[in-house]
Write a protein that holds these residues in place. Sequence first.
Motif, PDB file in Angstrom:
ATOM      1  N   ILE A 232       1.224   1.699  -8.721  1.00 50.32           N
ATOM      2  CA  ILE A 232       0.083   1.058  -9.372  1.00 50.32           C
ATOM      3  C   ILE A 232      -0.786   2.107 -10.059  1.00 50.32           C
ATOM      4  N   LYS A 233      -0.926   3.256  -9.438  1.00 46.18           N
ATOM      5  CA  LYS A 233      -1.722   4.327 -10.042  1.00 46.18           C
ATOM      6  C   LYS A 233      -1.151   4.728 -11.399  1.00 46.18           C
ATOM      7  N   GLN A 234       0.165   4.820 -11.497  1.00 48.27           N
ATOM      8  CA  GLN A 234       0.802   5.186 -12.757  1.00 48.27           C
ATOM      9  C   GLN A 234       0.520   4.137 -13.832  1.00 48.27           C
ATOM     10  N   ILE A 235       0.616   2.869 -13.450  1.00 49.55           N
ATOM     11  CA  ILE A 235       0.323   1.787 -14.404  1.00 49.55           C
ATOM     12  C   ILE A 235      -1.140   1.842 -14.821  1.00 49.55           C
ATOM     13  N   ALA A 236      -2.034   2.051 -13.849  1.00 50.49           N
ATOM     14  CA  ALA A 236      -3.474   2.078 -14.129  1.00 50.49           C
ATOM     15  C   ALA A 236      -3.820   3.171 -15.125  1.00 50.49           C
ATOM     16  N   GLU A 237      -3.313   4.358 -14.916  1.00 45.23           N
ATOM     17  CA  GLU A 237      -3.642   5.463 -15.813  1.00 45.23           C
ATOM     18  C   GLU A 237      -3.062   5.247 -17.205  1.00 45.23           C
TER      19      GLU A 237
ATOM     20  N   LEU B 130       0.821  -1.210   0.000  1.00 43.46           N
ATOM     21  CA  LEU B 130       0.000   0.000   0.000  1.00 43.46           C
ATOM     22  C   LEU B 130       0.855   1.260   0.000  1.00 43.46           C
ATOM     23  N   ASP B 131       2.012   1.180   0.617  1.00 44.04           N
ATOM     24  CA  ASP B 131       2.923   2.332   0.636  1.00 44.04           C
ATOM     25  C   ASP B 131       3.453   2.663  -0.761  1.00 44.04           C
ATOM     26  N   GLN B 132       3.307   1.722  -1.697  1.00 40.48           N
ATOM     27  CA  GLN B 132       3.759   1.949  -3.078  1.00 40.48           C
ATOM     28  C   GLN B 132       2.575   2.065  -4.044  1.00 40.48           C
ATOM     29  N   ALA B 133       1.422   2.429  -3.503  1.00 40.20           N
ATOM     30  CA  ALA B 133       0.205   2.502  -4.327  1.00 40.20           C
ATOM     31  C   ALA B 133       0.369   3.450  -5.505  1.00 40.20           C
ATOM     32  N   HIS B 134       1.191   4.475  -5.351  1.00 39.63           N
ATOM     33  CA  HIS B 134       1.391   5.432  -6.443  1.00 39.63           C
ATOM     34  C   HIS B 134       1.953   4.770  -7.698  1.00 39.63           C
TER      35      HIS B 134
ATOM     36  N   LEU C  77      -5.196  -1.520  -8.881  1.00 38.16           N
ATOM     37  CA  LEU C  77      -5.250  -1.321 -10.330  1.00 38.16           C
ATOM     38  C   LEU C  77      -6.683  -1.032 -10.776  1.00 38.16           C
ATOM     39  N   SER C  78      -7.628  -1.829 -10.297  1.00 46.71           N
ATOM     40  CA  SER C  78      -9.035  -1.639 -10.662  1.00 46.71           C
ATOM     41  C   SER C  78      -9.545  -0.297 -10.164  1.00 46.71           C
ATOM     42  N   TYR C  79      -9.203   0.024  -8.916  1.00 46.16           N
ATOM     43  CA  TYR C  79      -9.682   1.284  -8.351  1.00 46.16           C
ATOM     44  C   TYR C  79      -9.175   2.475  -9.143  1.00 46.16           C
ATOM     45  N   TYR C  80      -7.878   2.511  -9.404  1.00 48.79           N
ATOM     46  CA  TYR C  80      -7.307   3.688 -10.066  1.00 48.79           C
ATOM     47  C   TYR C  80      -7.777   3.816 -11.515  1.00 48.79           C
ATOM     48  N   ILE C  81      -7.991   2.696 -12.204  1.00 50.82           N
ATOM     49  CA  ILE C  81      -8.548   2.770 -13.561  1.00 50.82           C
ATOM     50  C   ILE C  81      -9.968   3.325 -13.505  1.00 50.82           C
ATOM     51  N   ALA C  82     -10.793   2.766 -12.610  1.00 45.99           N
ATOM     52  CA  ALA C  82     -12.190   3.209 -12.508  1.00 45.99           C
ATOM     53  C   ALA C  82     -12.276   4.677 -12.113  1.00 45.99           C
ATOM     54  N   ASN C  83     -11.457   5.086 -11.182  1.00 46.78           N
ATOM     55  CA  ASN C  83     -11.483   6.472 -10.737  1.00 46.78           C
ATOM     56  C   ASN C  83     -11.020   7.419 -11.854  1.00 46.78           C
ATOM     57  N   HIS C  84      -9.994   6.989 -12.582  1.00 46.83           N
ATOM     58  CA  HIS C  84      -9.491   7.802 -13.701  1.00 46.83           C
ATOM     59  C   HIS C  84     -10.567   7.977 -14.769  1.00 46.83           C
ATOM     60  N   LEU C  85     -11.422   6.963 -14.918  1.00 44.69           N
ATOM     61  CA  LEU C  85     -12.495   7.018 -15.920  1.00 44.69           C
ATOM     62  C   LEU C  85     -13.746   7.714 -15.394  1.00 44.69           C
TER      63      LEU C  85
ATOM     64  N   ASP D 199       5.290  -3.426 -17.915  1.00 44.89           N
ATOM     65  CA  ASP D 199       5.235  -2.819 -16.586  1.00 44.89           C
ATOM     66  C   ASP D 199       5.135  -3.941 -15.565  1.00 44.89           C
ATOM     67  N   TYR D 200       5.711  -3.726 -14.406  1.00 43.36           N
ATOM     68  CA  TYR D 200       5.648  -4.759 -13.376  1.00 43.36           C
ATOM     69  C   TYR D 200       5.621  -4.110 -11.996  1.00 43.36           C
ATOM     70  N   PHE D 201       5.112  -4.893 -11.034  1.00 42.80           N
ATOM     71  CA  PHE D 201       5.071  -4.459  -9.643  1.00 42.80           C
ATOM     72  C   PHE D 201       5.527  -5.629  -8.785  1.00 42.80           C
TER      73      PHE D 201
END
Length: 609
Positions: A455-460, A449-453, A584-592, A561-563
Amino acid sequence: MCGIVGYLGPRKASSVLLQGLRQLEYRGYDSSGISILTNKKIKIYKKEGKLANLIQEVPEKLNSPLGIGHTRWATHGGVSDTNAHPHISYKERVAIVHNGIIDNFTSLKEELIEKGISFSSDTDSEVLAHLIDYYLDEDPEVAVQKALDRIDGTYGVIALFKDYPDILIGARNGSPLILGVGDGESILASDASAFIGLSRQAIYLDDGDMIVVKAKEYKTLDRHYKEVFKQPETIDAQSTTISKEGFDHFLLKEIFEQPRSLSRAMGEGGRLQAEFGSAKLGGLNLDTRDFFDIENIHIIGMGTAYYAGMVGSQIIERLARIPTQVLDASELRFSNPIVKKNTLYLAISQSGETADTITAVKEIQNKGGRVLGIINVVGSTLARLTEGGVYTHGGQEVSVASTKAFTAQIMALTLLALLLGRKKDVPISYGKILVKALSDIPAKVQQILDQAHKIKQIAEKYSSASSFLFLARGLNYPIALEGALKLKEISYIHAEGFSSGGLKHGPLALVDEKTPSVFIVSEGETFEKSLSNMQEVKARKGKIIVITDSQDNRIKTLADDYFIVPQSEEVLMPLLNVIPLQLLSYYIANHLGRDVDQPRNLAKSVTTD
């Protein structure tokens, strides 16, 4: 699941009802309404869409001590003001709110139309309002009883009466109904969340029960309409607290709560026995001999709970060497299941109100099977129906898409697998290794969770894709299925989960440069094979995202991309690998710009089939 609330007491009923419905919004709905009894007249306000639309319609000066309210999730009839609840009867003497499905509503509707009764909605629920009014020449209690005797199907229902301003009558069969007992006031609801600030004492109705409620007293009756006494139970204050606590969405909050919820699922460490390398689960209601008699385990669930069962089944088989199957509850209930004496059934449900799972459990019990529950909600229908089990203690999950409940379910199943394994084939040395590894899981989840940013970059980067593939092997295969489910639930992007080994048996046809493939790859016996599958996707110009605990340079070469997640024992890796997929799902959905907490067409608890 629809939400229902009824109030009788000294407060302004409309305010209590709207607040109660607000506390039930998280379950998903498409319209809402309230009915108030004032000056011996039933007034109804209902609107399509969000609760805010209804609030604008309800007059501020509306003052009454009695009323009912509802948030609807459409089943019979489209989404409209007309089909929203409450429904009023043909003589305008009765108003009702109803959860569930009336299976024989067509024949009842035809019968009532022949009697000259007209209908104003397309719902099955309106039948019930008319039936109660039809029998209302007698006492309201008798009228409700006669109406319910005509109903085939499920219901959680509350009725108010124009000529009886001091009572509400509720009943349940397959859809939850709870009475909150306050100080000189009563609150009927489908969920204790509606009681916030009003009551911590609850009466849980069982299937077939009816309740006659006054402000300062109540009477409960069983399915034979015999009066029975039910002792009020104290509700956990935390279970009725709903707050985003600074997060943009409940879903994101619940993802970030997982270090805490997983710790609770381990009983804050109290369920782990470091000295013996085992687990202690006091609610199983099994003695030592019962453990040795178990020859097979069948796990029952739906959706996310089903996938948790898939993970649990593999862990049980690896540790306890007991053959374990996972069964779709909606299929099992109609399959005439073969129930054997030494088979243990485990029913999994976050809410404890999942209709398919409850019906399947009843069928198994009818055939003499023993069923234990893996449940989050204390006092739920499934908790009361099963003969014991494990509470996951995940805490209230508000967002429709399940996250922390899923990992808590896997944790509970892992503890059970460890307990069974230590009584069979797992030596104490490995048991101690697992106990230590389990103790470390919350901290490792926090590291992710401390590296969530990241995943956010990958999601967007991939948010414009119209389709995703999720691929994995072994213990991670159910995680691929869950990852795909989570993405489609909240982003509305098509996503499918597959076994990596089955890639060449059909799914490979879907691979192209526009379709990202998400691989979940852990160190272990399937690692090399997973690399081969990645090569197959790469050769077809497919984009590859990898979730892995490996530092192998081949992954870094193959992946776009990898995590990297922290390493743990192989059987525990699903608990870590699923966290990046949730993010990943959250950040994609939120971005959309999706409605992350209340995705379209979905409800938190599926209490109808």
